[in-house]
Each structure stands twice: as C-alpha cells, then as structure tokens.
Design a protein around this motif. Structure first.
Motif, short mmCIF file in Angstrom:
data_model
loop_
_atom_site.label_atom_id
_atom_site.label_comp_id
_atom_site.label_asym_id
_atom_site.label_seq_id
_atom_site.Cartn_x
_atom_site.Cartn_y
_atom_site.Cartn_z
N LEU A 1 28.37 39.20 46.77
CA LEU A 1 29.00 37.89 46.91
C LEU A 1 30.01 37.84 48.05
O LEU A 1 30.46 36.75 48.43
N GLY A 2 30.41 39.02 48.56
CA GLY A 2 31.41 39.05 49.61
C GLY A 2 32.81 38.77 49.10
O GLY A 2 33.60 38.10 49.78
N VAL A 3 33.12 39.28 47.89
CA VAL A 3 34.46 39.08 47.32
C VAL A 3 35.07 40.44 47.02
O VAL A 3 34.40 41.47 47.06
N ASP A 4 36.36 40.44 46.69
CA ASP A 4 37.06 41.68 46.35
C ASP A 4 36.57 42.18 44.98
O ASP A 4 36.43 41.40 44.04
N PRO A 5 36.28 43.49 44.84
CA PRO A 5 35.86 44.03 43.54
C PRO A 5 36.84 43.72 42.41
O PRO A 5 36.42 43.56 41.26
N LYS A 6 38.13 43.62 42.73
CA LYS A 6 39.11 43.30 41.69
C LYS A 6 38.90 41.89 41.15
O LYS A 6 39.20 41.62 39.99
N THR A 7 38.39 41.01 42.02
CA THR A 7 38.11 39.65 41.57
C THR A 7 37.00 39.66 40.52
O THR A 7 37.10 38.99 39.48
#
Length: 249
Positions: free
Chosen positions: A24-30
């Motif tokens: 998704l191209g997001v931070d893993p923490k998200t």
C-alpha cells in the motif's frame, strides 16, 4: 480492541503487516495500528485491502460506512432477480461455474436439477477442484428431521430424501479429492445458496412451494455491501454444523 477479521484475512493470504504496508506504500506501524487498535484506514486503503484479501469492506470494518450508504451499496450487489428458479438461463449456471477458480459452494436439500440437466456439471467441478478450487457441497440429511418436514410441507412425503441419494450418485466421482468437501446438514433451509467466487445465486424458499418455483437473486460482491457477505456467513454457519457424507474419504 484489535481487528481480528483483518488479522485473520492477512493470515489466510499469507501476508504480514509489513508486506501489506509495502503493497500500500504506508508505514508498517500504520498497518499495526489498523490491526491492534482497530483504526479505520482511509477509503482508498480500505478498497485496496478488501480487494487484496478478497473480503468485503463491511466485513473487515463493519462501522466504516454509514448505514444509509451501506444499504445503497448492498442494493447494487443485486445483478438480477428471477421470478422462479426455472427462469434462470441454463447457460448462466455453466458460465458462473466456468468462471470460478477459488471457491465453489452449494447449499441445498437435494439440487438434483444441476447434474441431471447439465452433463458437464460434475466433470467441470472435478476439473476446478483438481486445479485448486475449494469445493464445498452441502446436502440435506436424508434421515434428518428437516428434510422430512420439507417433504411434508410440499406434500411429497419422502421424495426429497430419495432425491438427495440420487444426487449423491452423480457426485461420487468427486470422492477423495483433497479440495472437495461433501456434507450432510440438518438445518431449516431458508434459502438454497450457490456460490461461484464473488457471485451468488440465492434460491429463496416459500412455504409449501417447490424451490423450482421460488424466486432467485443473482448477487455480485461489492466492497462495502452486506447482502453477499450475509449469505456467505449463513453458508459458513451451516457448514460448521455439517457432517461428512463419506467420512472415510
């Protein structure tokens, strides 16, 4: 509260939170917060995740859509309504089966018309199963109370129990295949359900009326819709109480 449905969906697809984040191209923490804290992703991410996991948005995030919007989407899941099962084009049954590659499910009392009217039906099911599709077939228990009651309601006595056994004779060629489950159920069947991946044919049942003369809904799953997922949930609840027709296989 964690989002166990999202966690389970990832596990089923063999995805880690880090892999989903990269996709998704997001931070893993998200992604971790989406799972552990049940945070609701933005709509563009919900659409992408639902498509990736092959689950409905309303299943993964039940409270994400306002009730009015969810109802509108659910209405759009209805492809067509047939006044009776006999009005469903024969070629539609075969087209849906031919197009399915992942999950084929049939929940009926007997469903004798399918293999009886279509000589390709069982052979196609076998080919799908051998190619890796999960095939689940649920038939009414011929010794169960609800098959007997249905026969009384229709005024045909033990005819339905006999039809079940006749139907199973057609499906004996599917015995022993790893991706095929053939079961008896003893439940009140409010609808017969025929699943082909993300499409369903739902044959409603009318008291005292043979299923062939009752309406059929053609549904296609949409993200955010509820109809498709509700019928699949009903299918899954029934199979959880079912028993194998041929336990030795």
């Amino acid at each position: 509260m964690p989002n166990d449905r999202l966690r389970d969906g990832l596990l089923k697809r063999g995805l880690t939170p880090a892999a989903l984040a990269e996709e998704l191209g997001v931070d893993p923490k998200t992604v971790e917060r989406w799972i552990t804290q049940d945070r609701t992703p933005y709509p563009r991410y919900r659409h992408a995740i639902a498509a990736l996991l092959r689950e409905g948005e309303s299943y993964l995030w039940p409270s994400a859509l306002p009730a009015e919007r969810a109802a509108q989407v659910s209405q759009s899941e209805i492809v067509h309504v047939y006044p009776r099962r006999g009005a469903v084009p024969q070629e539609l049954w075969q087209r849906l089966l031919d197009g399915a590659s992942r999950h084929i499910g049939i929940l009926v009392y007997a469903g004798l018309f399918l293999p009886e009217q279509n000589p390709r039906w069982v052979a196609t099911l076998r080919a799908k199963a051998e190619a890796g599709a999960q095939v689940e077939l649920l038939f009414g228990d011929p010794e169960g109370q609800h098959v007997a009651q249905r026969g009384e309601d229709e005024g045909i006595g033990s005819a339905i129990a006999s039809k079940v056994l006749n139907t199973l004779a057609f499906y004996k060629d599917l015995r022993g295949l790893d991706t095929v489950g053939i079961y008896y159920h003893d439940t009140i069947l409010y609808n017969s359900i025929y699943r082909f991946d993300e499409e369903l044919l739902v044959n409603t049942h009318l008291y005292g009326t043979p299923a062939a003369y009752a309406p059929v809904l053609h549904l296609r799953r949409l993200g955010g819709g509820e109809l498709f997922d509700n019928y699949v949930s009903s299918f899954n609840r029934t199979i959880s109480q079912a028993r194998a027709v041929w336990p030795e296989d």
